[in-house]
Enzyme design. Structure first.
Site, PDB file in Angstrom:
ATOM      1  N   SER A 113       1.083  -2.318  -0.629  1.00 31.02           N
ATOM      2  CA  SER A 113       1.321  -1.487   0.550  1.00 31.02           C
ATOM      3  C   SER A 113       0.218  -0.456   0.781  1.00 31.02           C
ATOM      4  O   SER A 113      -0.932  -0.801   1.010  1.00 31.02           O
ATOM      5  CB  SER A 113       2.691  -0.831   0.453  1.00 31.02           C
ATOM      6  N   HIS A 114       0.568   0.823   0.680  1.00 27.16           N
ATOM      7  CA  HIS A 114      -0.341   1.914   0.990  1.00 27.16           C
ATOM      8  C   HIS A 114      -1.149   2.368  -0.224  1.00 27.16           C
ATOM      9  O   HIS A 114      -1.923   3.309  -0.125  1.00 27.16           O
ATOM     10  CB  HIS A 114       0.460   3.103   1.531  1.00 27.16           C
TER      11      HIS A 114
END
Length: 543
Positions: A113-114
């Protein structure tokens, strides 16, 4: 096709977190580490023979190597068709879209993800079920338990697949299909949003800047905004996915998307700015010299649902994660619909969507979405905002300020303290829990505590119970302080503190957020002894 059985020893650290298993790349590169976890997934599933598995990821380092191994293991474990995205590039919401559209058995999404990428960065694996959403806790726990006892894995002895060429490769009755990971998602967006209105918006003097952060949404955004909607060339920046995200931290917030923020607060800035994260499920919304808090973004989207053709007939309900501000509750009350409060994690929203309880959902961690898929969806939220702008003919700041006038303003901020020693973080949380019995009725200046507890959740659809999802300090005037340890990092612990205060008086709605919350921020430190226990005088990230 020859299938090999390879002996292996189990690992004891493969418990999935909020969004699958995330570790440093170097951990996944250890002998049999990836293979063991994938085999644990397959061993925990039943009825896969001949079924379809969707596969792709965010393009980060180790993505292509992992995909080749997973293709071979999926075939060896009985799947009949593997749908793998071209070049291995598939955003998380697009994966959900494809699983649902083609009625696949499930899907494996390769992403952290991030989190940062690259050889020294992070990698992740998440399994999504047939509804397109993340695996429920019952399945992730079964995967973890299996990973602790596994002694071998199965893998097909076939050549690597050329992921750059669309088409089917057959191995007898088994098929590997390399498909375009963008088309199905774009087609879905066209059914939801008023593309004709958006073309008119971009044909005017409207100016937008979208930062894809060298991550997975780049090709999607370039296709939608510049090719489909006619936005000027260069509207989408950093749009080519890179294994290390070009050295960027692909988290769309005020700290890690600083270049975009600085531009949007400069002279000559665009009318609208946005960014998405590594796998495309998060979003940040900015106006000219204006930042939209994600909790406010959810509330504004819900309040303006009639501006979007896919939702104009009405919405069933709203859901928000517990730490997300209560702004969406105000909208739900006005609309006469339910607003559900769940733990952090999109799988809880998926149950409510499948039960036809809610249409739009959101989390304060820059994630918003709807029942069109079973994941949060960054580009969906951005397109929704653009439709609101096109419909109202107002700027971002005007839309938000008008919303505050109508519903009141929930001053809200999240303070992240990253990379805390895990023992220190757990001791801090325990210290707060030890105060539960004495905090009720305690006064801190103008604030009196009404409730101090751990948030526990009973799912209204399947009856499952999820405990210890964040410590809540709720005051009699509705203000809140939430303490929670994040489950998305790979190094130490991240302590997240959420501070919220409601203001109905219009004359008091224009303060700086940190100033408006300053008294509650101090109370949060007094109760948790954050500075004393962590040695950190200020948060790593403020959003």
């Amino acid at each position: 096709m020859f299938i090999k059985t390879v002996s292996s020893n189990p690992f004891q650290d493969q418990r999935p977190g909020t969004s699958g298993l995330r570790k440093r790349v170097k951990v996944f590169q250890e002998k049999n580490y990836l293979e063991n976890y994938i085999q644990a997934i397959f061993d925990s599933l039943s009825g896969v023979t001949g079924k379809t598995l969707v596969l792709g990821g965010d393009g980060r380092y180790f993505n292509e190597i992992a995909i080749q191994k997973i293709i071979k293991m999926a075939l060896a474990n009985g799947f009949g068709r593997i749908m793998v995205a071209k070049d291995g590039i598939l955003s998380t919401p697009a994966a959900s879209c494809v699983i649902r559209k083609y009625k696949a058995f499930g899907g494996i999404i390769l992403s952290a993800s991030h989190n940062p990428g690259g050889e020294e960065g992070d990698f992740g694996i998440k399994y999504n079920i047939s509804n397109g959403g993340p695996a429920p806790e019952s399945l992730t726990e079964a995967i973890y338990l299996r990973s602790k006892t596994i002694s071998s894995y199965k893998i097909a002895d076939i050549p690597d697949i050329d992921l750059s060429v669309l088409g089917e490769i057959r191995f007898g009755d088994l098929v590997v299909e390399v498909f375009d990971g963008i088309n199905d998602y774009v087609d879905l967006m066209k059914t939801l949003f008023n593309f004709s209105d958006l073309r008119k918006l971009f044909a005017s003097d409207f100016k937008m800047r979208y930062d894809a952060m060298n991550a997975v949404t780049g090709p999607y955004a370039h296709r939608i905004f510049e090719e489909e909607l006619g936005a000027k060339e260069g509207t989408v920046i950093n749009w080519k996915p890179l294994p290390d995200f070009g050295g960027k931290h692909p988290d769309p917030n005020l700290t890690y998307a600083k270049d975009l923020v600085d531009y949007m607060f400069s002279e000559g800035a665009a009318d609208f700015g946005a960014a998405s994260d590594g796998d495309g499920d998060r979003n940040m919304i900015l106006g000219n010299h204006f930042y939209v808090n994600p909790s406010d973004s959810l509330a504004v989207i819900c309040a303006n649902y009639k501006a979007v053709k896919g939702y104009s007939s009405g919405i069933l309900g709203i859901a928000r994660s517990m730490p997300t501000s209560q702004a969406a509750n105000k909208v739900a009350d006005f609309l006469g619909i339910d607003c559900y409060e769940t733990p952090t994690g999109w799988k809880f929203f998926g149950n409510l969507m499948d039960g036809n309880k809610v249409t739009i959902c959101g989390e304060e961690s820059f994630g918003t979405g709807s029942n069109h898929v079973r994941e949060k969806d960054g580009l969906w939220a951005i397109l929704f905002w653009l439709n609101i702008i096109a419909n109202t003919k107002k700027s971002v700041s005007e839309i938000v300020k008008d919303h505050w006038i109508k519903f009141g303003r929930n001053y809200y901020s999240r303070h992240d303290y990253e990379n805390i020693d895990t023992d220190v973080a757990n001791a801090l949380m325990d210290h707060i829990r030890e105060q539960f019995s004495s905090l009720g009725g305690k006064e801190f200046g103008e604030y009196m505590v009404s409730t101090a507890d751990d948030f526990n959740y009973i799912d209204s659809i399947d009856g499952s119970e999820t405990s210890k999802q964040g410590i809540r300090i709720i005051f009699t005037n509705g203000s809140r302080i939430i303490y929670r340890l994040s489950g998305t990092g790979t190094k130490g612990s991240t302590l997240r503190i959420y501070i919220e205060k409601y203001e109905s008086e219009i004359s008091k709605q224009s303060q700086d957020t940190q100033v408006a919350l300053s008294d509650l921020i101090k109370i949060a430190d007094d109760i948790g002894e954050i500075i004393k226990r962590t040695g950190m005088k200020q948060p790593t990230v403020i959003t």
